[in-house]
Design an enzyme around this catalytic site. Sequence first.
Site, PDB file in Angstrom:
ATOM      1  N   HIS A 243      12.089  -5.418   4.641  1.00  0.00           N
ATOM      2  CA  HIS A 243      12.623  -4.722   4.109  1.00  0.00           C
ATOM      3  C   HIS A 243      12.949  -4.822   3.081  1.00  0.00           C
ATOM      4  O   HIS A 243      11.640  -6.009   2.510  1.00  0.00           O
ATOM      5  CB  HIS A 243      14.199  -5.535   4.624  1.00  0.00           C
ATOM      6  CG  HIS A 243      13.997  -6.873   3.650  1.00  0.00           C
ATOM      7  ND1 HIS A 243      13.604  -8.366   3.916  1.00  0.00           N
ATOM      8  CD2 HIS A 243      15.614  -6.440   2.843  1.00  0.00           C
ATOM      9  CE1 HIS A 243      14.766  -8.730   2.930  1.00  0.00           C
ATOM     10  NE2 HIS A 243      15.187  -7.996   2.190  1.00  0.00           N
TER      11      HIS A 243
ATOM     12  N   ALA B 145      -7.097 -11.031  -0.966  1.00  0.00           N
ATOM     13  CA  ALA B 145      -6.376 -11.500  -1.341  1.00  0.00           C
ATOM     14  C   ALA B 145      -5.924 -11.374  -3.023  1.00  0.00           C
ATOM     15  O   ALA B 145      -6.290 -10.279  -3.902  1.00  0.00           O
ATOM     16  CB  ALA B 145      -7.343 -13.323  -2.256  1.00  0.00           C
TER      17      ALA B 145
END
Length: 184
Positions: A68, A112
Site C-alpha cells: 500500500h 541493494a
Amino acid sequence: MKIFNFLRARFRKFINEEEWLKDHIKAGMKVGEGCDIHSGLKVDHSHCWLIEIGDKVTIAPEVYLLAHDASTDRMVGYTRIGRVKIENNAFIGARALIMPGVTVGANAIVAAGSVVVKNVEPFTVVGGNPAKFIMNVADYKSKHEELIKTAMVYDEKWLIQNGITTEMKDKMNADLASKNGYVI
C-alpha cells in the site's frame, strides 16, 4: 562460552523471525519453498495477503515489501494498494524497497538500496532510485566469473559460522584493502 552465546543468540533470532513470518502467512501472505529470507524483512502487515514470494527467493536484510501507498489518502481520500509478487529464484538486495503493484521477475536481481516502482523483467539486474535496468543476468554472471579469476577467493573456512580466526580476519582485511574478493 562465546560460541554458546553466539549460537543461542542466533537460535533466538531465528525463532523470533520464523514466528513473525508465520503470522504474515496466517494472514494470507504466500511464501514459496526453499526461500532464504534474512533478518529485518519489513512486510506490509496491513495488506500482507497481497504479497507473494515464489520458490527459492533470496531476500537480504532489511528489505521492505509494501502493498500500500498512503500518500494518496489525504489528497483523494483513498490509499493506493497493489499486489507485490517476487517470482522464483529472484534476489532482493539489502534495504531494497518494493512498492505496490510491482512484480520482480523470475531469476531477477534487485541491487541493494534500490527503490522498485515498476516491474522487473525476468533475468535482469536493476538498481538505483528509482530502480533502472543495469544488465541481464547472463552478462552479470559472466562479468563475475571473469573477476573471480584474478580476485582473492576464500573458502568456507573464512565464514564466521565456521570459526574464522582473528588472524584470518586481519588477513582478509589486508587482502581487500584496495579491491573486492569472493567467499564461497
